[in-house]
Motif scaffolding. Structure first.
Motif, PDB file in Angstrom:
ATOM      1  N   ALA A 120       4.930  -9.004  -1.200  1.00  0.00           N
ATOM      2  CA  ALA A 120       4.015  -9.942  -2.070  1.00  0.00           C
ATOM      3  C   ALA A 120       3.135  -9.437  -3.031  1.00  0.00           C
ATOM      4  O   ALA A 120       2.780  -9.621  -4.272  1.00  0.00           O
ATOM      5  CB  ALA A 120       2.930 -10.715  -1.319  1.00  0.00           C
ATOM      6  N   GLY A 121       2.732  -7.856  -2.704  1.00  0.00           N
ATOM      7  CA  GLY A 121       2.044  -7.183  -3.737  1.00  0.00           C
ATOM      8  C   GLY A 121       2.967  -6.750  -4.809  1.00  0.00           C
ATOM      9  O   GLY A 121       2.412  -6.600  -6.135  1.00  0.00           O
ATOM     10  N   GLY A 146       5.160  -2.381 -12.792  1.00  0.00           N
ATOM     11  CA  GLY A 146       4.279  -3.217 -12.055  1.00  0.00           C
ATOM     12  C   GLY A 146       4.359  -3.589 -10.695  1.00  0.00           C
ATOM     13  O   GLY A 146       3.810  -3.675  -9.914  1.00  0.00           O
ATOM     14  N   ALA A 147       5.852  -3.902 -10.337  1.00  0.00           N
ATOM     15  CA  ALA A 147       5.912  -4.242  -9.045  1.00  0.00           C
ATOM     16  C   ALA A 147       5.737  -3.014  -7.922  1.00  0.00           C
ATOM     17  O   ALA A 147       5.271  -3.368  -6.996  1.00  0.00           O
ATOM     18  CB  ALA A 147       7.509  -4.816  -8.969  1.00  0.00           C
ATOM     19  N   PHE A 148       6.151  -2.019  -8.190  1.00  0.00           N
ATOM     20  CA  PHE A 148       5.974  -0.910  -7.582  1.00  0.00           C
ATOM     21  C   PHE A 148       4.386  -0.426  -7.282  1.00  0.00           C
ATOM     22  O   PHE A 148       4.025  -0.082  -6.005  1.00  0.00           O
ATOM     23  CB  PHE A 148       6.866   0.271  -7.830  1.00  0.00           C
ATOM     24  CG  PHE A 148       6.845   1.426  -6.975  1.00  0.00           C
ATOM     25  CD1 PHE A 148       7.766   1.341  -5.912  1.00  0.00           C
ATOM     26  CD2 PHE A 148       6.051   2.641  -6.877  1.00  0.00           C
ATOM     27  CE1 PHE A 148       7.984   2.451  -5.010  1.00  0.00           C
ATOM     28  CE2 PHE A 148       6.081   3.642  -5.819  1.00  0.00           C
ATOM     29  CZ  PHE A 148       7.004   3.533  -4.848  1.00  0.00           C
ATOM     30  N   SER A 149       3.759  -0.791  -8.425  1.00  0.00           N
ATOM     31  CA  SER A 149       2.246  -0.381  -8.420  1.00  0.00           C
ATOM     32  C   SER A 149       1.652  -1.403  -7.366  1.00  0.00           C
ATOM     33  O   SER A 149       0.783  -1.008  -6.583  1.00  0.00           O
ATOM     34  CB  SER A 149       1.589  -0.461  -9.601  1.00  0.00           C
ATOM     35  OG  SER A 149       2.059   0.440 -10.565  1.00  0.00           O
ATOM     36  N   GLY A 150       2.048  -2.507  -7.414  1.00  0.00           N
ATOM     37  CA  GLY A 150       1.624  -3.871  -6.733  1.00  0.00           C
ATOM     38  C   GLY A 150       1.978  -3.281  -5.191  1.00  0.00           C
ATOM     39  O   GLY A 150       1.201  -3.756  -4.072  1.00  0.00           O
ATOM     40  N   ALA A 151       3.300  -3.193  -4.977  1.00  0.00           N
ATOM     41  CA  ALA A 151       3.777  -2.711  -3.469  1.00  0.00           C
ATOM     42  C   ALA A 151       2.812  -1.536  -2.794  1.00  0.00           C
ATOM     43  O   ALA A 151       2.285  -1.551  -1.734  1.00  0.00           O
ATOM     44  CB  ALA A 151       4.956  -2.125  -3.473  1.00  0.00           C
ATOM     45  N   VAL A 152       2.443  -0.569  -3.785  1.00  0.00           N
ATOM     46  CA  VAL A 152       1.548   0.604  -3.343  1.00  0.00           C
ATOM     47  C   VAL A 152       0.193   0.270  -3.046  1.00  0.00           C
ATOM     48  O   VAL A 152      -0.580   0.454  -2.019  1.00  0.00           O
ATOM     49  CB  VAL A 152       1.499   1.824  -4.351  1.00  0.00           C
ATOM     50  CG1 VAL A 152       0.416   2.835  -3.839  1.00  0.00           C
ATOM     51  CG2 VAL A 152       2.955   2.590  -4.329  1.00  0.00           C
ATOM     52  N   LEU A 153      -0.226  -0.627  -3.893  1.00  0.00           N
ATOM     53  CA  LEU A 153      -1.668  -1.235  -3.475  1.00  0.00           C
ATOM     54  C   LEU A 153      -1.746  -2.110  -2.215  1.00  0.00           C
ATOM     55  O   LEU A 153      -2.757  -1.883  -1.424  1.00  0.00           O
ATOM     56  CB  LEU A 153      -2.155  -2.143  -4.921  1.00  0.00           C
ATOM     57  CG  LEU A 153      -3.371  -2.819  -4.639  1.00  0.00           C
ATOM     58  CD1 LEU A 153      -4.683  -1.663  -4.538  1.00  0.00           C
ATOM     59  CD2 LEU A 153      -3.811  -3.796  -5.895  1.00  0.00           C
ATOM     60  N   SER A 154      -0.578  -2.886  -1.988  1.00  0.00           N
ATOM     61  CA  SER A 154      -0.842  -3.693  -0.778  1.00  0.00           C
ATOM     62  C   SER A 154      -0.695  -2.644   0.519  1.00  0.00           C
ATOM     63  O   SER A 154      -1.181  -2.871   1.363  1.00  0.00           O
ATOM     64  CB  SER A 154       0.462  -4.806  -0.804  1.00  0.00           C
ATOM     65  OG  SER A 154       1.613  -4.252  -0.931  1.00  0.00           O
TER      66      SER A 154
END
Length: 360
Positions: A120-121, A146-154
């Motif tokens: 989801a992140g 962007g997707a990998f950054s969101g995954a790291v944030l989540s």
């Protein structure tokens, strides 16, 4: 005696057969993978003969120097379809073993690689990039970044909420909340986006696709997936112990809290890399481990390797169907995985009694 022989554990019989014929089965699996990839290269909107497909592959591998095909055929076979087939196999295998790891980590048959909110992140990050047209300097990989950054944030948020937690239920609930949070962010971004073409791109990405595969993506995903498979095979005894319950695992000397976080981190890396390049491909990580357990028992040495194999073949063929079913258009691969896989899983459940952990 005859009655006793009938009551021999099915898991033991299947495991003994596999152990005796493991090299034959490995060879068979490799042949199936190779033929799956070859058919994936052959089939598509552009019709290329088998002879040309084989000769193009041999030419690029340095085995043959006889070149007689067109530049278009060379591009289609070597630069478009082959990386796409390899990425589909890697993504399928990676999602399947991630499902195995998550189901063991939280001891829940409903767990899948996306349950902790990592995907989801990643979706929120990719959605933001597509909608806002940012990261134009690296346009080719902007969505992946962007997707990998969101995954790291989540993932960071998950660790923050559970840094002193040893309870798998709380970990699961935290993942659900994070998933809802980032899904809401994605929905808001889509609602605010005015460009219909961008919204269409976001929806297509959220349903999953390997259409953008290239030779730069394949090694990155191959490394993370291979690392994940190797690590899970090394820890197969610990995974077996986790399914026996917390108390039994502790009695066997297993630090369940530490192992659970190791599994979560591994899944985050594998799933993050797959989602970054392929989008959200559902069903594979949830169902493939159950199919393997229902057929071959619950020993994770078999579950991990067979899940990776079946997941790879299944997703590669799903991609072939997605490409050819509405030529010249293309369906998102996530639609195909659900339509093709769900009936088969229902058949597995109806064919025999099956519960999580391989007990019947």
């Amino acid at each position: 005696m005859q009655k006793q022989s009938r009551n021999l554990p099915k898991d033991f019989i299947q495991k003994s057969f596999i152990e005796r014929n493991k090299y034959l089965l490995i060879s068979f699996a490799l042949v199936v993978i190779v033929f799956t990839i070859l058919f994936s290269i052959k089939l598509g909107a552009v019709n290329i003969s088998w002879k040309k497909v084989i000769d193009i592959l041999l030419y690029h591998c340095g085995i043959s120097d006889n070149r007689y095909w067109s530049k278009t055929e060379d591009l289609v076979v070597w630069y478009f379809r082959l990386p796409r087939a390899l990425l589909a196999c890697l993504a399928g295998g990676g999602l399947a073993i991630s499902g195995v790891a998550m189901q063991a980590a939280v001891k829940n048959p409903l767990a899948d690689p996306y349950i902790l909110g990592i995907s989801a992140g990643a979706s929120a990050g990719a959605t933001a990039v597509i909608a806002a047209d940012i990261l134009d300097i690296t346009a080719e990989y902007s969505v992946s970044i962007g997707a990998f950054s969101g995954a790291v944030l989540s993932m960071a948020l998950l660790f923050l909420l559970n840094k002193d937690n040893r309870d798998s239920v709380r970990l699961l609930l935290s993942g659900c909340v994070i998933s809802i949070l980032f899904s809401s962010v994605s929905s808001v971004i889509m609602f605010m986006a005015k460009d219909k073409e961008k919204i269409s791109s976001i929806v297509f990405w959220l349903m999953g696709s390997v259409a953008d595969a290239n030779w730069h993506m394949v090694p990155l995903v191959a490394f993370t997936v291979s690392f994940g498979i190797l690590l899970l095979l090394i820890y197969h005894r610990q995974l077996n112990a986790l399914l026996l319950g917390e108390e039994t695992a502790h009695t066997l000397g297993l630090n369940t809290g530490k192992l659970r976080w190791q599994l979560v981190l591994l899944v985050a890396i594998v799933v993050g890399s797959i989602v970054a390049f392929c989008g959200m491909i559902g069903f594979v990580g949830f169902v493939m481990p159950h199919i393997v357990r229902s057929m071959f028992g619950s020993d994770h040495k078999l579950v991990v390797s067979l899940s990776a194999f079946i997941g790879a073949v299944f997703l590669c063929w799903s991609d072939v169907v997605a490409r050819i079913i509405v030529i010249p258009e293309e369906l998102p691969i996530g639609i195909i995985t659900s339509i093709c896989g769900a009936p088969f899983f229902i058949y597995i459940l109806k064919r025999q009694k099956y519960s999580f952990g391989g007990k019947r």
